[in-house]
Design a protein around this motif. Structure first.
Motif, short mmCIF file in Angstrom:
data_model
loop_
_atom_site.label_atom_id
_atom_site.label_comp_id
_atom_site.label_asym_id
_atom_site.label_seq_id
_atom_site.Cartn_x
_atom_site.Cartn_y
_atom_site.Cartn_z
N VAL A 129 0.88 -1.16 0.09
CA VAL A 129 -0.02 0.05 0.11
C VAL A 129 0.77 1.16 0.10
O VAL A 129 0.51 2.17 -0.82
CB VAL A 129 -0.86 0.22 0.97
N LYS A 130 1.81 1.18 1.06
CA LYS A 130 2.89 2.41 1.08
C LYS A 130 3.46 2.53 -0.32
O LYS A 130 3.91 3.62 -0.88
CB LYS A 130 3.69 2.12 2.04
N ALA A 131 3.97 1.43 -0.97
CA ALA A 131 4.64 1.49 -2.37
C ALA A 131 3.81 2.17 -3.17
O ALA A 131 4.18 2.79 -4.24
CB ALA A 131 5.03 0.28 -2.61
N ARG A 132 2.54 1.73 -3.38
CA ARG A 132 1.61 2.20 -4.39
C ARG A 132 1.48 3.82 -4.00
O ARG A 132 1.31 4.61 -5.04
CB ARG A 132 0.13 1.51 -3.99
N ASP A 133 1.23 4.20 -3.11
CA ASP A 133 0.86 5.67 -2.69
C ASP A 133 2.31 6.62 -2.93
O ASP A 133 2.07 7.40 -3.75
CB ASP A 133 0.40 5.67 -1.38
N ASN A 136 2.25 7.12 -6.86
CA ASN A 136 1.27 7.77 -7.19
C ASN A 136 0.25 6.44 -8.13
O ASN A 136 -0.17 6.96 -9.21
CB ASN A 136 1.55 8.79 -7.92
N GLU A 137 0.13 5.23 -7.73
CA GLU A 137 -0.73 4.34 -8.45
C GLU A 137 -2.09 4.20 -7.67
O GLU A 137 -2.13 4.95 -6.63
CB GLU A 137 0.20 3.18 -8.30
N ASP A 138 -2.98 3.72 -8.41
CA ASP A 138 -4.32 3.64 -7.65
C ASP A 138 -5.00 2.03 -8.04
O ASP A 138 -5.97 1.93 -8.53
CB ASP A 138 -5.19 4.63 -8.62
N HIS A 139 -4.18 1.14 -7.32
CA HIS A 139 -4.68 -0.21 -7.40
C HIS A 139 -5.07 -0.52 -5.93
O HIS A 139 -4.73 0.06 -4.93
CB HIS A 139 -3.75 -1.24 -8.02
N THR A 140 -5.68 -1.71 -5.73
CA THR A 140 -6.32 -2.12 -4.56
C THR A 140 -5.26 -3.31 -4.02
O THR A 140 -4.96 -4.31 -4.79
CB THR A 140 -7.73 -2.65 -4.58
N VAL A 141 -5.12 -3.11 -2.88
CA VAL A 141 -4.22 -4.20 -1.94
C VAL A 141 -5.33 -4.94 -1.19
O VAL A 141 -5.88 -4.35 -0.16
CB VAL A 141 -3.00 -3.71 -1.37
N VAL A 142 -5.21 -6.42 -1.06
CA VAL A 142 -5.96 -7.14 -0.18
C VAL A 142 -5.14 -8.07 0.58
O VAL A 142 -4.49 -8.90 -0.20
CB VAL A 142 -7.21 -7.90 -0.87
#
Length: 623
Positions: A129-133, A136-142
């Motif tokens: 999640v931190k890497a995504r943000d 500046n990406e916009d995918h879901t992590v579950v």
């Protein structure tokens, strides 16, 4: 086996094109497929039958591979593999060169993380999640974690960290062992739905914004709200941590699951969806005996009975019998397991001595320090644990046991190559990491009788001591060799000259066969059972240098830091002029497959070992 709907699934995303009305049939066909395939290959049946609808819902609500699913442990990923185009590979499941029984990034871009050990999924997901943000990406992590895995301390550390998030992160608690009454469950579903609707979330935000500055009013509203939630909602532990709790909900209602996941994606914080599932669902034998079908051997579909009945006692059976006898003779003896009472052979001890049996859940770190506390209190704790899982408690073994020289016994099961579970489960590092610890003593039995003798010795030893033994059939050879155990003393079995085979534990049986091959080739050969990896028998080694031109160490452990390196150091210090050869597992992770197949691949079977020794001897003779 009917697979009309299942046959529509050829690749990732195809499940989204299955109609809503067809989902129940798809779930049924997946279960039938798994029951049939695993009856031949074996594998983790009960857990996978319990997560069929949950996996379908995740795949329909998410966009893989852009979105990420982190499976805790990963043994419940079979439906995920089916839905991502790997159905036709299931005949090779957990076989050498075939489909892994766990997520593998090298196998598919939909496998987001290689898992095999427990309680790490929330930490991994939080990092993603931190890497995504940051990117500046916009995918879901579950992250999908079971109620058993949630007993691990690492999971709570991650939850504590995740509570500070101001961005979306979904945690699914797959609970297959908790019973919640209908009234509370129904109210929880209702409140979960209300809390996740956009209208309610916007209303709550509007109220707080309009009351900006009126802190006392806001706190009173929060206080009343939390009191109501505490009365009706069973997830207040997570809410109080700062994680939005949704549920509990029926984990076999795919439509409801899909809806909850879609709603959870809208929240800009960490969200936990509490899902109730049934292990083994759809297959009566697995529903009645889920632990038996955790890692099932091939079985008869009609009744679940294993196809191959074991006729010879396993090391786990010997350990079980010996533990019961020790418990009767010595009231100080306590048994500890980290959620592995059946697998390690402690179930009988548990039934006979419940007050001295402790299952601490999946928390090996706690288990070790708990054992240290028992030892300080005058008891004799025996911690039965798989080799690969003991790695998790490295610091506790050093700091809480070895530093204080406490009498804790480590019964290390599944040591060496364990086979079909692959890299994450091979027990090939314990000799290396344990032998680096001051005050630690390490033994390995050559056969079933020696395991019994070593346990009796260990219980009366005043200091940390480990006994490592393999999975499966207990070696019954060398019955006439049963000298009393002395600390740090090896056991010579056949004493000749020229070549010395110095074998550890499970490799003694192989050494017997190697010796036969060498002798048939005209070579004189001694065989010694090392017994102790730490301390090694330096006195014996020095004496052995006087009549052996070649000393061969044999161990089912990685070469680096293992028994062989310690022997070489001792021989170098004593200026041994002969040759030393090490037979060990190379310093790399070993894939999944039948242990016998893996031993041949690594050239550690008796014939390959003998060929290496003969080639070395012949080369030296030419030189």
């Amino acid at each position: 086996m009917k697979t009309e709907v299942l046959n529509k699934i050829k690749m990732t995303g195809d499940v989204k094109r299955v109609s809503e009305n067809e989902i129940p049939e798809l779930s049924k066909e997946i279960r039938e497929f798994l029951i049939e395939k695993l009856s031949v290959t074996g594998g983790h049946l009960a857990s996978n039958l319990g997560t069929v609808e949950l996996t379908i819902a995740l795949h329909r609500a998410l966009n893989l591979p852009e979105d990420k699913i982190v499976w805790d442990v990963g043994h419940q990923c079979y439906t995920h593999k089916i839905l991502t185009g790997r159905k036709d590979q299931f005949d090779t499941l957990r076989q050498f060169g075939g489909l892994s029984g766990f997520p593998k990034r090298s196998e598919s871009d939909t496998d987001s993380f290689d898992t095999g050990h427990s309680s790490n999924s929330i930490s991994v997901g939080l990092g993603m999640v931190k890497a995504r943000d940051l990117r500046n990406e916009d995918h879901t992590v579950v992250s999908v974690i079971g109620d058993g895995a949630l007993t691990g301390g690492m999971a709570f550390e991650a939850l504590n960290n995740a509570a500070k998030l101001e961005t979306n992160f979904i945690i699914i608690l797959n609970d297959n062992n908790m019973s919640i009454s209908e009234s509370i469950g129904g109210m929880s579903k209702y409140l979960a739905k209300v809390r996740t609707t956009e209208g309610y979330l916007n209303l709550k935000a509007d109220v707080y914004n309009k009351l900006d500055g009126q802190r006392r009013v806001i706190e009173k509203i929060r206080h009343v709200k939390n009191n109501l939630k505490s009365f009706f909602v069973p997830g207040m532990l997570f809410e109080n941590l700062g994680i939005t709790y949704l549920g509990p909900i029926d984990g076999h209602n795919e439509k409801l699951l899909e809806q909850e996941i879609r709603e959870a994606k809208k929240l800009k914080k960490a969200v936990m969806i509490h899902v109730l599932t049934k292990k083994g669902k759809g297959y009566s034998p697995a529903e009645k005996h889920p632990s038996r079908f955790h890692g099932a051997e091939p079985y008869q579909i009609e009744n679940g009975i294993p196809l191959h009945h074991r006729k010879v006692a396993a090391y786990q059976d010997i350990f079980s019998t010996c533990m019961c006898k020790l418990g009767e003779r010595d009231k100080r003896v306590c048994a500890i397991t980290a959620a592995m009472s059946d697998g390690t052979g402690l179930k009988r001890f548990k039934n006979i001595y419940p007050d001295r049996f402790f299952d601490v859940g999946i928390s090996e770190e706690h288990a070790v320090t708990f054992a240290a506390g028992l030892a300080v209190g005058g008891m004799r704790p025996i911690f039965a644990v798989y080799s690969t899982f003991l790695q998790r408690a490295y610091d506790q073994i050093i700091e809480d046991v070895c530093l204080q020289n406490l009498p804790v016994v480590f019964a290390i099961d599944r040591a060496g190559l364990v086979g079909n579970d692959g890299e994450t489960h091979q027990g090939i590092f314990d000799l290396s990491y344990l032998s680096s610890m001051p005050n630690m003593h390490i033994m390995a039995p050559k056969n079933k009788w020696e395991l019994s003798d070593m346990l009796k010795f260990a219980v009366n030893f005043d200091g940390p001591i480990a006994i490592r033994y393999p999975r499966g059939e207990a070696y019954a050879g060398l019955v006439d060799w049963r000298e009393p155990i002395e600390i740090g003393k090896a056991e010579p079995i056949f004493e000749e000259e020229e070549i010395l085979l110095l074998a550890v534990g499970s490799m003694v049986a192989s050494a017997v066969k190697v010796r036969d091959i060498l002798k048939s080739s005209g070579h004189s050969c001694s065989l010694t059972n090392a017994r102790f990896v730490k301390p090694i028998d330096e006195e014996y080694l020095v004496s052995a240098t006087k009549k052996h031109k070649l000393i061969v160490t044999m161990e089912e452990n990685v070469l680096s830091g293992g028994f062989g390196e310690k022997v070489r150091t001792c021989l170098d210090q004593n200026r041994y002029k002969g040759e030393v050869m090490h037979i060990a597992i190379p310093d790399k992770f070993i894939t999944h497959g039948n242990p016998n197949v893996l031993m041949k691949m690594l050239e550690l079977d008796p014939q390959h070992i003998a060929d290496k020794i003969l080639a070395h001897v012949e080369r030296k003779e030419i030189d």
